[in-house]
Design a protein around this motif. Sequence first.
Motif, PDB file in Angstrom:
ATOM      1  N   ALA A 210      27.411  27.609  45.384  1.00  0.00           N
ATOM      2  CA  ALA A 210      27.660  28.995  45.777  1.00  0.00           C
ATOM      3  C   ALA A 210      26.443  29.866  45.469  1.00  0.00           C
ATOM      4  CB  ALA A 210      28.885  29.540  45.045  1.00  0.00           C
ATOM      5  N   ILE A 211      26.187  30.831  46.346  1.00  0.00           N
ATOM      6  CA  ILE A 211      25.110  31.799  46.148  1.00  0.00           C
ATOM      7  C   ILE A 211      25.728  33.188  46.222  1.00  0.00           C
ATOM      8  CG2 ILE A 211      22.941  32.731  47.032  1.00  0.00           C
ATOM      9  CD1 ILE A 211      22.357  29.979  48.230  1.00  0.00           C
ATOM     10  N   ILE A 212      25.567  33.950  45.152  1.00  0.00           N
ATOM     11  CA  ILE A 212      26.163  35.277  45.053  1.00  0.00           C
ATOM     12  C   ILE A 212      25.055  36.301  44.860  1.00  0.00           C
ATOM     13  CG2 ILE A 212      27.731  36.734  43.712  1.00  0.00           C
ATOM     14  CD1 ILE A 212      29.244  34.203  42.936  1.00  0.00           C
ATOM     15  N   GLY A 213      25.080  37.356  45.654  1.00  0.00           N
ATOM     16  CA  GLY A 213      24.037  38.376  45.588  1.00  0.00           C
ATOM     17  C   GLY A 213      24.261  39.362  44.454  1.00  0.00           C
ATOM     18  N   ASN A 214      23.694  40.561  44.610  1.00  0.00           N
ATOM     19  CA  ASN A 214      23.771  41.604  43.588  1.00  0.00           C
ATOM     20  C   ASN A 214      24.977  42.528  43.843  1.00  0.00           C
ATOM     21  OD1 ASN A 214      21.292  40.623  42.573  1.00  0.00           O
ATOM     22  ND2 ASN A 214      20.158  41.929  43.994  1.00  0.00           N
ATOM     23  N   HIS A 215      25.495  43.095  42.752  1.00  0.00           N
ATOM     24  CA  HIS A 215      26.602  44.066  42.835  1.00  0.00           C
ATOM     25  C   HIS A 215      27.815  43.473  43.543  1.00  0.00           C
ATOM     26  CE1 HIS A 215      24.113  47.390  41.345  1.00  0.00           C
ATOM     27  NE2 HIS A 215      23.145  46.877  42.076  1.00  0.00           N
ATOM     28  N   VAL A 216      28.167  42.256  43.163  1.00  0.00           N
ATOM     29  CA  VAL A 216      29.357  41.587  43.710  1.00  0.00           C
ATOM     30  C   VAL A 216      30.477  41.651  42.672  1.00  0.00           C
ATOM     31  CG1 VAL A 216      30.333  39.366  44.421  1.00  0.00           C
ATOM     32  CG2 VAL A 216      28.081  40.080  45.256  1.00  0.00           C
ATOM     33  N   SER A 217      31.687  41.940  43.145  1.00  0.00           N
ATOM     34  CA  SER A 217      32.852  42.029  42.262  1.00  0.00           C
ATOM     35  C   SER A 217      33.934  41.060  42.733  1.00  0.00           C
ATOM     36  CB  SER A 217      33.430  43.446  42.254  1.00  0.00           C
ATOM     37  OG  SER A 217      32.480  44.376  41.763  1.00  0.00           O
ATOM     38  N   LEU A 218      34.476  40.300  41.795  1.00  0.00           N
ATOM     39  CA  LEU A 218      35.594  39.404  42.070  1.00  0.00           C
ATOM     40  C   LEU A 218      36.780  39.807  41.204  1.00  0.00           C
ATOM     41  CD1 LEU A 218      33.832  35.890  41.971  1.00  0.00           C
ATOM     42  CD2 LEU A 218      33.919  37.519  43.868  1.00  0.00           C
ATOM     43  N   TYR A 219      37.959  39.449  41.668  1.00  0.00           N
ATOM     44  CA  TYR A 219      39.174  39.650  40.883  1.00  0.00           C
ATOM     45  C   TYR A 219      39.801  38.287  40.567  1.00  0.00           C
ATOM     46  CZ  TYR A 219      38.924  44.678  41.521  1.00  0.00           C
ATOM     47  OH  TYR A 219      38.510  45.993  41.480  1.00  0.00           O
ATOM     48  N   GLN A 220      40.843  38.309  39.754  1.00  0.00           N
ATOM     49  CA  GLN A 220      41.440  37.068  39.269  1.00  0.00           C
ATOM     50  C   GLN A 220      41.896  36.170  40.416  1.00  0.00           C
ATOM     51  OE1 GLN A 220      42.708  40.103  38.918  1.00  0.00           O
ATOM     52  NE2 GLN A 220      44.914  40.134  39.324  1.00  0.00           N
ATOM     53  N   GLY A 221      41.777  34.878  40.198  1.00  0.00           N
ATOM     54  CA  GLY A 221      42.279  33.910  41.155  1.00  0.00           C
ATOM     55  C   GLY A 221      41.394  33.650  42.356  1.00  0.00           C
ATOM     56  N   VAL A 222      40.221  34.273  42.432  1.00  0.00           N
ATOM     57  CA  VAL A 222      39.324  34.049  43.568  1.00  0.00           C
ATOM     58  C   VAL A 222      38.701  32.659  43.483  1.00  0.00           C
ATOM     59  CG1 VAL A 222      37.126  34.726  44.616  1.00  0.00           C
ATOM     60  CG2 VAL A 222      38.812  36.471  43.986  1.00  0.00           C
ATOM     61  N   THR A 223      38.681  31.968  44.611  1.00  0.00           N
ATOM     62  CA  THR A 223      38.027  30.660  44.696  1.00  0.00           C
ATOM     63  C   THR A 223      36.872  30.729  45.687  1.00  0.00           C
ATOM     64  OG1 THR A 223      40.039  29.423  44.170  1.00  0.00           O
ATOM     65  CG2 THR A 223      38.296  28.238  45.321  1.00  0.00           C
ATOM     66  N   LEU A 224      35.683  30.391  45.222  1.00  0.00           N
ATOM     67  CA  LEU A 224      34.531  30.191  46.100  1.00  0.00           C
ATOM     68  C   LEU A 224      34.292  28.680  46.109  1.00  0.00           C
ATOM     69  CD1 LEU A 224      32.195  33.097  44.897  1.00  0.00           C
ATOM     70  CD2 LEU A 224      33.997  33.144  46.637  1.00  0.00           C
ATOM     71  N   GLY A 225      34.980  28.017  47.019  1.00  0.00           N
ATOM     72  CA  GLY A 225      35.039  26.562  46.964  1.00  0.00           C
ATOM     73  C   GLY A 225      34.521  25.877  48.207  1.00  0.00           C
ATOM     74  N   ALA A 226      34.664  24.551  48.208  1.00  0.00           N
ATOM     75  CA  ALA A 226      34.246  23.725  49.342  1.00  0.00           C
ATOM     76  C   ALA A 226      35.440  23.449  50.240  1.00  0.00           C
ATOM     77  CB  ALA A 226      33.650  22.410  48.844  1.00  0.00           C
ATOM     78  N   LYS A 227      35.186  23.412  51.535  1.00  0.00           N
ATOM     79  CA  LYS A 227      36.261  23.127  52.487  1.00  0.00           C
ATOM     80  C   LYS A 227      36.403  21.634  52.725  1.00  0.00           C
ATOM     81  CE  LYS A 227      35.595  24.014  56.836  1.00  0.00           C
ATOM     82  NZ  LYS A 227      35.429  24.700  58.138  1.00  0.00           N
ATOM     83  N   SER A 228      35.260  20.935  52.721  1.00  0.00           N
ATOM     84  CA  SER A 228      35.260  19.489  52.958  1.00  0.00           C
ATOM     85  C   SER A 228      34.003  18.906  52.333  1.00  0.00           C
ATOM     86  CB  SER A 228      35.299  19.188  54.462  1.00  0.00           C
ATOM     87  OG  SER A 228      34.172  19.764  55.104  1.00  0.00           O
TER      88      SER A 228
END
Length: 302
Positions: A210-228
């Motif tokens: 995963a690549i995340i830029g600047n000033h990014v906000s996540l909340y609980q339970g978020v998944t940045l995952g693989a599809k396959s």
Amino acid sequence: MECKIINEVLLRNVAKLSKLDETEEAMMPEGHSPLPSVDEVLDIVRLSRDIIFTDYFYRRQPDEQLRRHHVGVNMEELYGVLCRQISRGLQFCKECSESDVQASAEEIALKFIDELPEVKRLLYTDVVAMFQNDPAATNYGEVIYCYPVMMAMTHYRLAHVLHQMQVPVIPRIITEQAHSKTGIDIHPGATIGEYFSIDHGTGVVIGETAIIGNHVSLYQGVTLGAKSFKYDAEGNMLNVPRHPIIEDNVTIYSNASVLGRITIGHHSVIGGNIWLTHDVPPYSRILQSKAVDVSFQGGLGI
């Protein structure tokens, strides 16, 4: 029960369990040097944290000379622990010669220490982001001491440095310790920019590529995952980019799953409980369909 019977059972199982079978031997690195110590790896985090947030976790000292002394004492201890544990981790590197492990560990330890000022800068941007994004935070100290995101990000940012230096095992020990305590699972290989915040945090998953830029906000339970996953001709899983790219100024609300090598354009908002597997252009607003209100009568339910 007779001592003789007890001793026979103990000795019989000691004899069985002290032998390495073929499966165990195949999992072990060559040589007989000690393997990494989880407790000492956590000392790397503790000492680094005490250096980075010295007024909060070590000793508050307004006198610069005394402050330098305290930081120096921790730095010297940190270097020793780094050398020892990195050398043990390098045993899992198939390309590393056993005779060169110690020299390589010393070199990596010094490079790691050279990265600490940048790690400190990034962590303080995370403190600012969390404070600005949560009206419940009354001061910066509350964020540093209490918010699980700060533990997770401290572990992650330190582990990420070691991961970039291709140190085996040690980065994962560091991030998984934070995962077990906070419920925030960040792979040390992920790339995360500055001013990053996770509100609440429990159940967040951020995959290796995963690549995340600047000033990014996540909340609980978020998944940045693989599809396959992709495989080579022999059926072995390939370690290729497979997690999302999140551009600057993106907010992703609770329990959203963003999967695959897709790009979420800058200044976008992804609503809660979204399942997203396609690119999203900048300034998008992705929301779930309106909930359907179904009434039940006579005690009937779903």
